[in-house]
Design a protein around this motif. Structure first.
Motif, mmCIF file in Angstrom:
data_model
loop_
_atom_site.group_PDB
_atom_site.id
_atom_site.type_symbol
_atom_site.label_atom_id
_atom_site.label_comp_id
_atom_site.label_asym_id
_atom_site.label_seq_id
_atom_site.Cartn_x
_atom_site.Cartn_y
_atom_site.Cartn_z
ATOM 1 N N UNK A 191 0.812 -1.199 0.000
ATOM 2 C CA UNK A 191 0.000 0.000 0.000
ATOM 3 C C UNK A 191 0.859 1.267 0.000
ATOM 4 N N UNK A 192 2.105 1.171 0.373
ATOM 5 C CA UNK A 192 2.948 2.351 0.526
ATOM 6 C C UNK A 192 2.910 3.233 -0.713
ATOM 7 N N UNK A 193 2.473 4.468 -0.525
ATOM 8 C CA UNK A 193 2.496 5.448 -1.595
ATOM 9 C C UNK A 193 1.365 5.380 -2.587
ATOM 10 N N UNK A 194 0.510 4.391 -2.490
ATOM 11 C CA UNK A 194 -0.599 4.274 -3.424
ATOM 12 C C UNK A 194 -1.896 4.056 -2.662
ATOM 13 N N UNK A 195 -2.937 4.711 -3.128
ATOM 14 C CA UNK A 195 -4.254 4.500 -2.541
ATOM 15 C C UNK A 195 -4.772 3.132 -2.947
ATOM 16 N N UNK A 196 -5.498 2.513 -2.026
ATOM 17 C CA UNK A 196 -6.174 1.253 -2.284
ATOM 18 C C UNK A 196 -7.608 1.386 -1.802
ATOM 19 N N UNK A 197 -8.501 0.573 -2.341
ATOM 20 C CA UNK A 197 -9.906 0.671 -1.915
ATOM 21 C C UNK A 197 -10.064 0.407 -0.416
ATOM 22 N N UNK A 198 -10.990 1.138 0.184
ATOM 23 C CA UNK A 198 -11.336 0.943 1.590
ATOM 24 C C UNK A 198 -12.829 0.627 1.660
ATOM 25 N N UNK A 199 -13.259 -0.017 2.705
ATOM 26 C CA UNK A 199 -14.691 -0.333 2.840
ATOM 27 C C UNK A 199 -15.553 0.927 2.771
ATOM 28 N N UNK A 200 -16.713 0.793 2.187
ATOM 29 C CA UNK A 200 -17.647 1.914 2.117
ATOM 30 C C UNK A 200 -17.389 2.877 0.970
ATOM 31 N N UNK A 201 -16.573 2.492 0.012
ATOM 32 C CA UNK A 201 -16.338 3.351 -1.149
ATOM 33 C C UNK A 201 -15.234 4.371 -0.953
ATOM 34 N N UNK A 202 -14.476 4.245 0.107
ATOM 35 C CA UNK A 202 -13.379 5.172 0.365
ATOM 36 C C UNK A 202 -12.067 4.634 -0.173
ATOM 37 N N UNK A 203 -10.972 5.169 0.362
ATOM 38 C CA UNK A 203 -9.643 4.759 -0.060
ATOM 39 C C UNK A 203 -8.698 4.896 1.126
ATOM 40 N N UNK A 204 -7.596 4.157 1.071
ATOM 41 C CA UNK A 204 -6.605 4.200 2.140
ATOM 42 C C UNK A 204 -5.214 4.233 1.523
ATOM 43 N N UNK A 205 -4.302 4.907 2.234
ATOM 44 C CA UNK A 205 -2.916 4.997 1.784
ATOM 45 C C UNK A 205 -2.012 5.022 3.014
ATOM 46 N N UNK A 206 -0.885 4.334 2.924
ATOM 47 C CA UNK A 206 0.107 4.368 3.992
ATOM 48 C C UNK A 206 1.016 5.568 3.749
ATOM 49 N N UNK A 207 1.177 6.388 4.758
ATOM 50 C CA UNK A 207 2.028 7.579 4.665
ATOM 51 C C UNK A 207 3.006 7.582 5.831
ATOM 52 N N UNK A 208 4.256 7.947 5.550
ATOM 53 C CA UNK A 208 5.191 8.078 6.656
ATOM 54 C C UNK A 208 5.119 9.502 7.198
ATOM 55 N N UNK A 209 5.841 9.753 8.260
ATOM 56 C CA UNK A 209 5.784 11.041 8.950
ATOM 57 C C UNK A 209 6.176 12.196 8.029
ATOM 58 N N UNK A 210 7.179 11.995 7.198
ATOM 59 C CA UNK A 210 7.637 13.043 6.279
ATOM 60 C C UNK A 210 6.561 13.335 5.236
ATOM 61 N N UNK A 211 5.952 12.288 4.693
ATOM 62 C CA UNK A 211 4.898 12.482 3.695
ATOM 63 C C UNK A 211 3.709 13.229 4.284
#
Length: 194
Positions: free
Chosen positions: A1-21
């Motif tokens: 998932x790092x750096x890219x959005x992926x589908x999340x439940x309910x029609x949303x999206x999720x992305x892993x971000x580090x502290x700097x990002x």
């Protein structure tokens, strides 16, 4: 998932971000809000109907980045008085609403980033609702337009000169942000497609 959005439940999206990002995204969103400027919110006792139809600016912004965010409706041909008058009239009735929407998008980005529990060395996962995704798409687009304008990126820029800048070039961090925001935006769009 790092750096890219992926589908999340309910029609949303999720992305892993580090502290700097997280820090970079928040800083860019705050800078965008500062560029757009404060809102002209009606006072509590103002007539809501009158505030909806209040006049906005009639002249295009002089800052090239703002002019890109709030373009003339009928082109940029200043020699045609009729088109300039049409653009002025259109701007008068639409720019305040457009500014308000862009401001809402930027604020939503800041708020969702602020809602993350303090990301540690491993980062955090940002989960957006479907409504948050709409705000993020708008803000990412506005950020890319603003940075692209500052870098003078154009559609005719096929040589890719900006992409091959040496690390010593002062534009390099902005180019890297521009490319990263584009990748985030693209992955969010792909995530939301059926």
């Amino acid at each position: 998932m790092a750096g890219q959005f992926e589908p999340a439940p309910g029609g949303g999206a999720a992305v892993a971000l580090d502290e700097v990002e997280v820090s970079i995204l928040r800083s860019l969103a705050v800078q965008l809000l500062e560029l757009i400027g404060p809102g002209d919110e009606p006072a509590a006792d103002d007539d809501l109907f009158a505030s909806i139809f209040s006049d906005g600016p009639t002249e295009p912004p002089t800052d090239p980045a703002l002019a890109r965010l709030f373009p003339n409706a009928y082109g940029d041909d200043d020699s045609d008085d009729k088109l300039r008058a049409y653009s002025s009239e259109f701007r008068r009735f639409t720019e305040n609403d457009l500014r308000s929407r862009k401001r809402e998008d930027g604020i939503a980005v800041v708020r969702t980033l602020d809602s993350l529990s303090a990301p540690g060395a491993g980062g955090a996962v940002l989960t957006l609702t479907a409504d948050d995704c709409r705000h993020w798409l708008g803000a990412l687009n506005d950020l890319r337009l603003t940075i692209g304008t500052r870098l003078e990126v154009s559609d005719e820029d096929e040589s890719g000169e900006l992409y091959r800048l040496p690390d010593s070039d002062p534009r390099k961090p902005m180019v890297m942000a521009y490319l990263w925001l584009g990748a985030l935006q693209e992955s969010l769009v792909e995530t939301l497609l059926p």
